[in-house]
Design an enzyme around this catalytic site. Structure first.
Site, mmCIF file in Angstrom:
data_model
loop_
_atom_site.group_PDB
_atom_site.id
_atom_site.type_symbol
_atom_site.label_atom_id
_atom_site.label_comp_id
_atom_site.label_asym_id
_atom_site.label_seq_id
_atom_site.Cartn_x
_atom_site.Cartn_y
_atom_site.Cartn_z
ATOM 1 N N CYS A 136 8.216 -22.940 27.911
ATOM 2 C CA CYS A 136 8.258 -21.912 26.867
ATOM 3 C C CYS A 136 9.578 -21.139 26.832
ATOM 4 C CB CYS A 136 7.075 -20.958 26.995
ATOM 5 S SG CYS A 136 7.059 -19.929 28.491
ATOM 6 N N HIS A 180 4.263 -16.224 29.244
ATOM 7 C CA HIS A 180 4.540 -17.092 28.099
ATOM 8 C C HIS A 180 5.344 -16.317 27.059
ATOM 9 C CE1 HIS A 180 3.936 -20.682 25.718
ATOM 10 N NE2 HIS A 180 3.663 -19.927 24.665
ATOM 11 N N HIS A 235 6.343 -22.047 19.501
ATOM 12 C CA HIS A 235 6.500 -22.006 20.964
ATOM 13 C C HIS A 235 6.299 -23.379 21.577
ATOM 14 C CE1 HIS A 235 2.004 -21.987 21.866
ATOM 15 N NE2 HIS A 235 2.073 -21.948 20.543
#
Length: 162
Positions: free
Chosen positions: A71, A122, A134
């Site tokens: 990420c 994240h 993402h």
């Protein structure tokens, strides 16, 4: 009896009018205080990021070549295409730029989540209309609904970099 019914009807009409006014005010307040407008730069960022949809997720991937990402290497890579340097990890990226309230998100803002242990685990790019772009561990680079129960419950903060 007629006077009593007329009074009751009048009260109901007043209540309906009051509730309608409150509802109208609430809707206009949301629209007038919503997200900031996307800029040409943030739309370019989003366009660059979307070019990598489907790219595989690999935990710890450096993302330097754009062939796989985790990420934070994904956000780092996409921002680097515009000449913006970001730290390597999502928790470090969470200190960059300016804090943005969730109600004021704009295209290109970084959005942070707690999906595991720790404060931030994240990071995603806000794509507008409640969507995030993402690198997902299950789907690779993808577009997801930030208003799903999963992402709503995991939301921590957002930062404006551009």
């Amino acid at each position: 009896m007629k006077a009593g019914k007329a009074g009751a009807v009048k009260k109901k009409l007043m209540m309906v009018g009051l509730l309608a006014s409150i509802g109208w005010f609430g809707m206009t307040a949301v629209h007038s205080t919503g997200a900031s407008a996307a800029t040409a730069e943030s739309l370019e960022l989003l366009s660059i990021g979307k070019n990598y949809i489907g790219t595989p997720y690999v935990y710890g991937a450096s993302g330097i070549w754009g062939t796989s990402f985790d990420c934070s290497s994904y956000t780092q890579f996409v921002f680097r295409q515009l000449g913006v340097s970001l730290p390597r990890t999502s928790s470090e990226q969470a200190y960059m730029g300016t804090k943005v309230d969730k109600a004021y998100l704009s295209v290109g803002d970084l959005v942070f989540f707690r999906t595991g242990s720790g404060w931030i685990s994240h990071v995603a790019i806000y794509a507008g209309e409640g969507k995030i772009l993402h690198a997902s561990s299950s789907q690779g680079v993808t577009l997801s609904d930030m208003n799903s129960t999963y992402w709503k419950n995991a939301y921590v903060t957002a930062r404006r970099i551009l």
